[in-house]
Enzyme design. Structure first.
Site, PDB file in Angstrom:
ATOM      1  N   GLU A 166       0.884  -1.181   0.000  1.00 46.44           N
ATOM      2  CA  GLU A 166       0.000   0.000   0.000  1.00 46.44           C
ATOM      3  C   GLU A 166       0.908   1.212   0.000  1.00 46.44           C
ATOM      4  O   GLU A 166       1.525   1.540   1.020  1.00 46.44           O
ATOM      5  CB  GLU A 166      -0.891  -0.001   1.254  1.00 46.44           C
ATOM      6  N   CYS A 197      -2.295   9.263   2.549  1.00 44.38           N
ATOM      7  CA  CYS A 197      -2.004   8.626   1.254  1.00 44.38           C
ATOM      8  C   CYS A 197      -3.052   9.003   0.210  1.00 44.38           C
ATOM      9  O   CYS A 197      -2.746   9.126  -0.965  1.00 44.38           O
ATOM     10  CB  CYS A 197      -1.902   7.122   1.403  1.00 44.38           C
TER      11      CYS A 197
END
Ligand code: NAD
Length: 492
Positions: A232, A266
């Protein structure tokens, strides 16, 4: 004597506390202990694991405020952000997997046509010891996601939190112990990249959340050992505003999406593409939405500091270089000297073009760059002009049109008329494409990442399929037979 790792509050650079670092040489022994815990844990049924996970959840709930305070002290974000995005999200994820692991990992029948004398099914078996390497920006939730997904799948876990947020990681370990999770089921190791790298060298699967640059190193190390890696990574998320958008909502979402946690998310909104027809009106709304949002700590509109020197210098350089290359600073852009920390004002840039580093490299700071585009097609084309592909946002009141655009965006997740909600949707996959990562968290995809999907076949008849087909020694079937069979089955 073992080294100590000191954690600092980014708001004032005062030490929060310290932990003992793990030496890379210790990892092998830690993995061996984890393997023992794995054997016991994986042998438990779903019901028993569910009860353990629910107790873990309740333990976190009981000490949730303490978790939020620790996250706040180590990251500089207010507790009013840490509680919803680190604690509440974690409770939801644990509850979800505790209650749904059995359903997600239920063996499934597989069709066997044209080999009708065979039956088949797929079962999901835990891979073993999962290594979890997490970042500092949502240090509790981003440690919980892979840890609990792996546990729910039947794996044991070794967690290495970021060296910037070691106390949050340590607290997670303490909560697991208090919840009575089996000994060594979750072990927390402390240190920087060298400890993370040692972990990759010994575990059965690695779950990494962090930057694309380090993610690539982890992927290379995992590939050398042929172990799976769930990655990720970073993002450069676009937000598209069309003529028929609710401009006020779009602007408010853009400001929240781009500025919360000082942009260190993110799924942070970093690029905005607005169609010409509503560009000026949108800019007025954006300005209103930014009113009072400031780089400080304390007020309900404050965004907090950047985590450290390195992050501050990166964001500072990106803004300065963009301005030097012709971008216009519409708002913010200045560094504010905080009581020791690094604060950058909420910043809006225009007159940018997609070739600038500020439009191509992850910023991870309180900066949004707005581009005027003639139409929807250009917006999609520019949104897709990126190495990343984590999250994207589309604003339009026309549902069919927005859904069509969502399908055209090269991105692991898309939100229509909202932003970043996918990051808390535990029922559907969350992951990136391109340099944003490999594999997904959440839902059945998330838990199955920690499993081997084992295919099992069983002969339905006394004579197995291979015997019925005549695939035996000595060979009895010639080309005419095989060609006839192929024609009979596949000429339609
Ligand atoms: P980072 O890559 O610097 O560090 C992440 C972790 O990797 C840390 O625990 C670090 O100690 C460890 N590490 C460093 N070198 C290593 C190596 N060689 N081998 C193994 N481990 C190593 O990232 P960061 O600065 O902590 O976090 C910010 C980044 O994380 C941003 O790029 C952000 O976009 C990304 N992120 C992604 C997601 C997502 O879900 N996609 C979520 C949050 C953050």
């Amino acid at each position: 004597m073992a080294d100590r790792l000191v954690s600092y509050d980014p708001r004032n650079l005062q030490p929060v506390g310290d932990v003992e670092t793990t030496s890379p040489g210790e990892i092998q022994g830690i993995v061996e202990r984890s393997r023992k815990a794995f054997r016991t844990w994986s042998a438990l049924g779903f019901d028993e694991r569910k009860q353990h996970l629910l107790t873990f959840k309740r333990t976190i709930l009981a000490r949730g405020e303490e978790v939020a305070e620790m996250v706040s002290r180590e990251t500089g974000k207010p507790t009013s952000d840490a509680y919803p995005f680190d604690v509440l999200t974690s409770l939801n994820l644990i509850d979800h997997y505790a209650r749904n692991a059995r359903k997600y990992l239920k063996p499934r029948k597989a069709g066997t046509w044209p080999y009708v004398s065979t039956q088949g099914w797929v079962q999901y078996e835990p891979r073993g010891v999962a290594g979890v390497i997490s970042p500092w920006n949502y240090p509790f939730f981003l440690s919980i996601i892979p840890t609990v997904s792996a546990l729910a799948a039947g794996c044991s876990v070794i967690l290495k939190p970021s060296e910037r947020t070691p106390l949050t990681g340590q607290l997670l370990g303490e909560l697991a112990e208090e919840a009575g999770l089996p000994t060594d089921l979750i072990q927390v190791v402390q240190g920087g990249g060298e400890v993370g790298a040692a972990l990759v060298d010994h575990v059965d699967i690695i779950a990494f959340t962090g930057s694309s640059a380090v993610g690539r190193k982890v992927a290379e190390a995992a590939a050398r050992r042929l172990i799976p890696a769930v990655l990720e990574l970073g993002g450069k998320d676009p937000l598209i505003v069309l003529e028929d958008a609710d401009l006020r909502q779009a602007a408010r979402a853009a400001v929240w999406g781009g500025m919360v946690n000082a942009g260190q998310t993110c799924t942070s909104t970093e690029r905005i593409y607005v169609v010409d027809a509503v560009h000026d009106e949108f800019m007025v709304e954006l300005d209103k939405a930014l009113e009072g949002v400031s780089a400080a700590t304390g007020d309900r509109k404050d965004i907090g500091p950047l985590i450290d020197d390195r992050q501050y210098e990166h964001v500072r350089r990106q803004i300065d270089e963009a301005v030097a290359a012709g971008a216009r600073l519409l708002r913010g852009g200045r560094t504010l000297e905080g009581p020791g920390g690094h604060y950058i004002e909420p910043t809006v840039l225009t007159d940018v073009d997609n070739s600038m580093p500020i439009m191509q490299d992850e910023t991870f700071g309180p900066v949004i760059a707005v581009t005027r585009v003639p139409d929807e097609d250009t917006a999609v084309e520019l949104a897709n002009d990126t190495r990343y592909g984590l999250h994207a946002t589309v604003w339009s009141k026309n549902r069919a049109r927005a859904a069509r655009i969502a399908s055209r965006l090269r991105s692991g997740t898309v939100a229509i008329n909202d932003t970043a909600v996918n990051f808390v949707m535990t029922t559907m996959p969350f992951g990136g494409v391109g340099e944003s990562g490999l594999g997904s968290a959440f839902g059945e995809e998330g838990i199955r990442s920690y499993c081997i999907a084992k295919g099992i076949t069983r002969a339905r008849t006394p004579l197995p399929t291979t015997a019925l087909l005549g695939v035996r020694f000595p060979r009895r079937r010639g080309m005419a037979y095989w060609k006839g069979l192929a024609r009979a089955l596949f000429r339609w």
